[in-house]
Design an enzyme around this catalytic site. Structure first.
Site, PDB file in Angstrom:
ATOM      1  N   GLY A  54       0.725  -1.171  -0.278  1.00 37.96           N
ATOM      2  CA  GLY A  54       0.044   0.097   0.075  1.00 37.96           C
ATOM      3  C   GLY A  54       0.828   1.324   0.005  1.00 37.96           C
ATOM      4  N   ASP A 110       0.830   3.189   4.523  1.00 41.37           N
ATOM      5  CA  ASP A 110      -0.562   4.007   3.810  1.00 41.37           C
ATOM      6  C   ASP A 110      -1.411   4.379   4.977  1.00 41.37           C
ATOM      7  OD1 ASP A 110      -1.104   1.493   4.392  1.00 41.37           O
ATOM      8  OD2 ASP A 110      -1.914   1.208   2.370  1.00 41.37           O
ATOM      9  N   ASP A 113      -4.488   1.992  10.872  1.00 40.72           N
ATOM     10  CA  ASP A 113      -5.801   1.771  11.060  1.00 40.72           C
ATOM     11  C   ASP A 113      -6.072   0.937  12.540  1.00 40.72           C
ATOM     12  OD1 ASP A 113      -8.722   1.171  10.808  1.00 40.72           O
ATOM     13  OD2 ASP A 113      -8.403  -0.398   9.457  1.00 40.72           O
ATOM     14  N   LYS A 141      -6.450   6.523  10.519  1.00 44.47           N
ATOM     15  CA  LYS A 141      -7.828   6.252  11.123  1.00 44.47           C
ATOM     16  C   LYS A 141      -7.750   6.111  12.512  1.00 44.47           C
ATOM     17  CE  LYS A 141     -10.037   3.717   8.060  1.00 44.47           C
ATOM     18  NZ  LYS A 141     -10.351   2.446   6.827  1.00 44.47           N
ATOM     19  N   ASP A 169      -5.671   0.013  -1.771  1.00 43.66           N
ATOM     20  CA  ASP A 169      -6.419  -0.874  -2.620  1.00 43.66           C
ATOM     21  C   ASP A 169      -7.691  -1.390  -1.752  1.00 43.66           C
ATOM     22  OD1 ASP A 169      -5.003  -2.756  -0.631  1.00 43.66           O
ATOM     23  OD2 ASP A 169      -6.038  -4.315  -1.702  1.00 43.66           O
ATOM     24  N   ARG A 175      -5.328   0.925  -6.795  1.00 41.60           N
ATOM     25  CA  ARG A 175      -3.962   1.528  -6.697  1.00 41.60           C
ATOM     26  C   ARG A 175      -3.744   2.351  -7.364  1.00 41.60           C
ATOM     27  NH1 ARG A 175      -2.170  -1.988  -2.691  1.00 41.60           N
ATOM     28  NH2 ARG A 175      -2.348  -3.981  -2.611  1.00 41.60           N
TER      29      ARG A 175
HETATM   30  P1  IMP Z   1      -3.956  -2.073  10.508  1.00 46.33           P
HETATM   31  O1  IMP Z   1      -3.340  -0.652  11.198  1.00 46.33           O
HETATM   32  O2  IMP Z   1      -2.894  -3.137  11.122  1.00 46.33           O
HETATM   33  O3  IMP Z   1      -5.263  -2.431  11.087  1.00 46.33           O
HETATM   34  O4  IMP Z   1      -4.024  -2.269   9.123  1.00 46.33           O
HETATM   35  C1  IMP Z   1      -3.488  -1.071   8.454  1.00 46.33           C
HETATM   36  C2  IMP Z   1      -3.758  -1.619   6.878  1.00 46.33           C
HETATM   37  O5  IMP Z   1      -5.045  -2.115   6.655  1.00 46.33           O
HETATM   38  C3  IMP Z   1      -3.344  -0.819   5.971  1.00 46.33           C
HETATM   39  O6  IMP Z   1      -1.957  -0.933   5.590  1.00 46.33           O
HETATM   40  C4  IMP Z   1      -4.189  -1.214   4.920  1.00 46.33           C
HETATM   41  O7  IMP Z   1      -3.598  -2.145   3.919  1.00 46.33           O
HETATM   42  C5  IMP Z   1      -5.412  -1.890   5.446  1.00 46.33           C
HETATM   43  N1  IMP Z   1      -6.583  -0.898   5.439  1.00 46.33           N
HETATM   44  C6  IMP Z   1      -6.954  -0.404   6.368  1.00 46.33           C
HETATM   45  N2  IMP Z   1      -8.323   0.518   6.271  1.00 46.33           N
HETATM   46  C7  IMP Z   1      -8.158   0.547   4.946  1.00 46.33           C
HETATM   47  C8  IMP Z   1      -8.908   1.426   4.105  1.00 46.33           C
HETATM   48  O8  IMP Z   1      -9.659   2.279   4.328  1.00 46.33           O
HETATM   49  N3  IMP Z   1      -8.336   1.150   2.706  1.00 46.33           N
HETATM   50  C9  IMP Z   1      -7.737   0.164   2.113  1.00 46.33           C
HETATM   51  N4  IMP Z   1      -6.903  -0.548   3.067  1.00 46.33           N
HETATM   52  C10 IMP Z   1      -6.998  -0.414   4.542  1.00 46.33           C
HETATM   53 MG    MG Z   2      -4.034  -3.605   1.870  1.00 49.88          MG
END
Ligand code: IMP
Ligand code: MG
Length: 187
Positions: A54, A110, A113, A141, A169, A175
């Site tokens: 990403g 990217d 979350d 986020k 994506d 992308r």
């Molecule tokens: P986390 O912080 O481990 O939950 O994961 C983050 C990853 O989840 C990011 O790098 C993205 O690949 C994916 N992700 C989380 N939110 C989104 C979104 O809104 N669109 C696309 N991918 C997302």
């Molecule tokens: Mg992803």
């Protein structure tokens, strides 16, 4: 919106792409992130570690905005399946190749979350004994954060919504879009 993006927007039936961050807004944020990173690393030559896939577009723009001696490496993290959100299990499927000992490392993500991906990676890279270890996320986020992790550099803060474009994506699609959109209806 670029012509390519406009075409993609009108062509998609699966979900509706709603413009969120324009190319110009992204360019401005990337420039200010680069300025902040440059100020922090001073004269050192940082290592930017992009999280595949990403972050690849963001990283490509960020290093050119940094416009300074630096090195680039990548890690690949799998959070299982083509899913809209992290499954809660994170595995490093491609590790860094550069020696990070005594280096100023900036992890480039990217989207921050749940924070799981970043937490696992930061803990992993800390074992390489970098001089400094920072996190740069294009989009933060905060709403769904599950583990304690704060980015040192944040491009945009987003309250809700699933986003695509600019390297980001949904099921490996979108992308290539130059701007960032909220994908409505398909997620
Ligand atoms: P986390 O912080 O481990 O939950 O994961 C983050 C990853 O989840 C990011 O790098 C993205 O690949 C994916 N992700 C989380 N939110 C989104 C979104 O809104 N669109 C696309 N991918 C997302
Ligand atoms: Mg992803």
């Amino acid at each position: 919106m670029s012509d390519a993006d406009r075409g993609a927007v009108s062509a998609r039936a699966a979900g509706r792409l709603v413009p969120l961050y324009s190319e110009e807004e992204i360019r401005r944020r990337v420039a200010s992130l680069a300025a902040a990173i440059r100020a922090d690393v001073g004269g050192a030559e940082p290592v930017l570690v992009g999280i595949l896939k990403g972050a690849f577009v963001f990283l490509a723009d960020l290093i050119r905005a940094l416009d300074m001696p630096l090195r680039v490496d990548f890690v690949r993290v799998a959070s299982y399946g083509e899913r809209a959100e992290s499954a809660g299990r994170v595995a490093i499927t491609k590790d860094v190749e550069l020696d990070l000992a005594e280096q100023d490392v900036v992890v480039v993500e990217d989207i921050l979350d749940s924070g799981l991906t970043a937490r696992v990676l930061l803990d992993h890279l800390a074992h390489r004994h970098p001089r400094s270890l920072r996190l740069c996320a294009l989009v933060d986020k905060r709403e769904r954060r599950r583990v304690a992790v704060e980015a040192d550099y944040v491009g945009f803060v987003l309250d809700r919504g699933f986003i695509v474009g600019y390297g980001i994506d949904y099921a490996e699609r979108y992308r290539h879009l130059a701007a960032i959109y909220t994908l409505e209806g398909a997620v």
